[in-house]
Design a protein around this motif. Structure first.
Motif, short mmCIF file in Angstrom:
data_model
loop_
_atom_site.label_atom_id
_atom_site.label_comp_id
_atom_site.label_asym_id
_atom_site.label_seq_id
_atom_site.Cartn_x
_atom_site.Cartn_y
_atom_site.Cartn_z
N PRO A 89 1.65 -69.95 50.44
CA PRO A 89 1.34 -71.21 49.75
C PRO A 89 -0.10 -71.29 49.27
O PRO A 89 -0.40 -71.99 48.30
N LEU A 90 -0.99 -70.60 49.96
CA LEU A 90 -2.39 -70.57 49.54
C LEU A 90 -2.58 -69.59 48.39
O LEU A 90 -3.26 -69.90 47.40
N LEU A 91 -1.98 -68.43 48.48
CA LEU A 91 -2.15 -67.40 47.45
C LEU A 91 -1.62 -67.86 46.09
O LEU A 91 -2.22 -67.57 45.06
N ILE A 92 -0.52 -68.58 46.06
CA ILE A 92 0.08 -68.96 44.79
C ILE A 92 -0.70 -70.07 44.10
O ILE A 92 -0.53 -70.28 42.89
N CYS A 93 -1.56 -70.77 44.83
CA CYS A 93 -2.33 -71.86 44.23
C CYS A 93 -3.72 -71.41 43.80
O CYS A 93 -4.40 -72.12 43.05
N ILE A 94 -4.16 -70.26 44.26
CA ILE A 94 -5.50 -69.77 43.91
C ILE A 94 -5.65 -69.54 42.41
O ILE A 94 -6.68 -69.89 41.82
N PRO A 95 -4.65 -68.95 41.70
CA PRO A 95 -4.87 -68.62 40.30
C PRO A 95 -5.19 -69.81 39.41
O PRO A 95 -6.07 -69.73 38.55
N TYR A 96 -4.46 -70.95 39.56
CA TYR A 96 -4.63 -72.02 38.57
C TYR A 96 -4.42 -73.42 39.14
O TYR A 96 -4.45 -74.39 38.40
N GLY A 97 -4.22 -73.54 40.45
CA GLY A 97 -3.96 -74.86 41.02
C GLY A 97 -5.13 -75.82 40.90
O GLY A 97 -4.96 -77.03 40.91
N TRP A 98 -6.33 -75.28 40.77
CA TRP A 98 -7.55 -76.08 40.71
C TRP A 98 -7.89 -76.53 39.29
O TRP A 98 -8.83 -77.30 39.10
N SER A 99 -7.16 -76.05 38.29
CA SER A 99 -7.61 -76.16 36.89
C SER A 99 -7.71 -77.60 36.39
O SER A 99 -8.67 -77.96 35.70
N CYS A 101 -8.27 -80.42 37.98
CA CYS A 101 -9.44 -81.12 38.52
C CYS A 101 -10.71 -80.68 37.80
O CYS A 101 -11.54 -81.52 37.43
N SER A 102 -10.87 -79.40 37.60
CA SER A 102 -12.07 -78.89 36.96
C SER A 102 -12.15 -79.33 35.50
O SER A 102 -13.22 -79.70 35.01
N GLU A 103 -11.03 -79.30 34.79
CA GLU A 103 -11.03 -79.67 33.37
C GLU A 103 -11.23 -81.17 33.19
O GLU A 103 -11.85 -81.60 32.21
N ALA A 200 3.46 -74.81 43.76
CA ALA A 200 2.11 -74.85 43.20
C ALA A 200 1.91 -76.05 42.28
O ALA A 200 0.78 -76.54 42.15
N CYS A 201 2.97 -76.52 41.66
CA CYS A 201 2.84 -77.69 40.77
C CYS A 201 2.51 -78.96 41.54
O CYS A 201 2.15 -79.98 40.93
N LEU A 202 2.61 -78.90 42.88
CA LEU A 202 2.13 -80.04 43.68
C LEU A 202 0.63 -80.25 43.47
O LEU A 202 0.15 -81.38 43.52
N CYS A 203 -0.10 -79.16 43.24
CA CYS A 203 -1.54 -79.27 42.96
C CYS A 203 -1.78 -80.15 41.74
O CYS A 203 -2.66 -81.02 41.73
N PHE A 204 -1.00 -79.90 40.69
CA PHE A 204 -1.12 -80.66 39.46
C PHE A 204 -0.70 -82.11 39.67
O PHE A 204 -1.32 -83.04 39.14
N ASN A 212 -11.12 -83.29 44.56
CA ASN A 212 -11.77 -82.03 44.91
C ASN A 212 -10.84 -80.85 44.62
O ASN A 212 -9.73 -80.79 45.16
N PRO A 213 -11.28 -79.86 43.79
CA PRO A 213 -10.40 -78.72 43.47
C PRO A 213 -10.01 -77.90 44.69
O PRO A 213 -8.88 -77.40 44.75
N ILE A 214 -10.91 -77.75 45.65
CA ILE A 214 -10.59 -76.96 46.84
C ILE A 214 -9.52 -77.66 47.66
O ILE A 214 -8.57 -77.03 48.14
N ALA A 215 -9.66 -78.97 47.83
CA ALA A 215 -8.66 -79.72 48.59
C ALA A 215 -7.31 -79.67 47.90
O ALA A 215 -6.26 -79.55 48.57
#
Length: 291
Positions: A89-99, A101-103, A200-204, A212-215
């Motif tokens: 669950p951590l690996l699949i969110c690293i590529p773009y889960g933070w995007s 928040c940052s944008e 991973a879409c839970l991040c979005f 916070n992108p890390i959270a």
């Protein structure tokens, strides 16, 4: 316009260092499964050859040694397999889960929405996150399977040795496993791809509430970890007749770990994740003003 936006988002999601880092970490972890399996296979084959020399050439135990119970999805004993299916669950969110928040913090979203429209932008980002996360999960598994195919014989599994394969008659897609094992592996990789994309879409979906992108990136990991702990500590102990795997950390493994996997459980989980994430991340945002 949507095709251009989708192409841009997919390029950003896949052609970035974080995607390659996640895949690289996943591949390294899967090889920590392949190495001990190769060593175990070499020891077992030496014993089988010795048995054949003493008791005759027809050794029925040879059918227990197969590609389909030595790749990372078919074995449950190595540290590499345990670590990979715990940390996925951590690996699949690293590529773009933070995007998102940052944008949003940089103001990039407002510029994109003016050019493409809210619904098209959110839908493109949803699809890009889904695809990049699904690939981050399945590429290391596929690489491990191909590497294992160069070491272990692709012996068709025999139901007589189901204890060696860990897949019984009531297991998910068991008929496919013993009838067409390559198709079984492909189907399970597809299940992992779709399910991990939705996770991973839970991040979005939560990026409006969590800034916070890390959270945001860590959220799916702790969510699934909480579900796993709840099922293990309460559901299975309180409901004594419950013999179906409910935790994604277990039922996304092609081999049952504790209880058999149910297709209905996977379908319900996937449907709920899709409904929640798509409505929150795309439809709801598309109806509200950007702030």
């Amino acid at each position: 316009m949507f095709k251009n936006t989708l192409r841009l988002e997919c390029r950003k999601a896949i052609c970035n260092p974080f995607f390659f880092l996640a895949v690289l970490i996943g591949v390294v972890m899967t090889f920590f499964s392949l190495i001990p399996m190769a060593e175990s296979f070499a020891r077992d084959m030496a014993q089988h050859r010795q048995f054949s020399e003493e008791f005759g050439p027809r050794n029925p135990l040879m059918q227990m040694e197969s590609l389909f119970n030595h790749w990372i999805g078919g074995e449950g004993s190595s540290a590499g397999a345990s670590d990979y299916f715990f940390l996925f669950p951590l690996l699949i969110c690293i590529p773009y889960g933070w995007s998102y928040c940052s944008e949003r913090r940089s103001g990039y979203i407002k510029n994109m929405v003016i050019r493409t429209g809210k619904m098209q932008y959110y839908l493109a980002k949803y699809v890009a996150l889904f695809l990049s996360s699904g690939l981050a999960m399945t590429l290391p598994l596929l690489i491990n399977f191909l590497a294992a195919a160069m070491i272990f014989p692709a012996v068709k599994p025999d139901p007589s040795y189901m204890t060696a394969y860990g897949i019984g008659a009531s297991s998910f897609l068991s008929m496919l496993f013993y009838g067409k094992p390559f198709l079984y592996v492909g189907m399970y990789l597809l299940v992992d791809f779709i399910f991990c994309g939705l996770i991973a879409c839970l991040c979005f979906a939560v990026s409006d509430a969590i800034k916070n992108p890390i959270a945001v990136t860590l959220l799916p990991f702790f969510f699934l970890l909480g579900v796993h702990y709840f099922c293990d500590s309460f559901v299975y102990r309180k409901v004594e007749v419950m013999y179906t795997e409910l935790s994604p950390m277990h039922f996304l493994r092609p081999i049952p770990m504790v209880y058999d996997t149910s297709g209905l459980v996977i379908f319900v989980w996937g449907s709920v994740l899709f409904a929640v994430t798509f409505f929150t991340a795309v439809i709801r945002r598309g109806r509200h003003e950007i702030y």
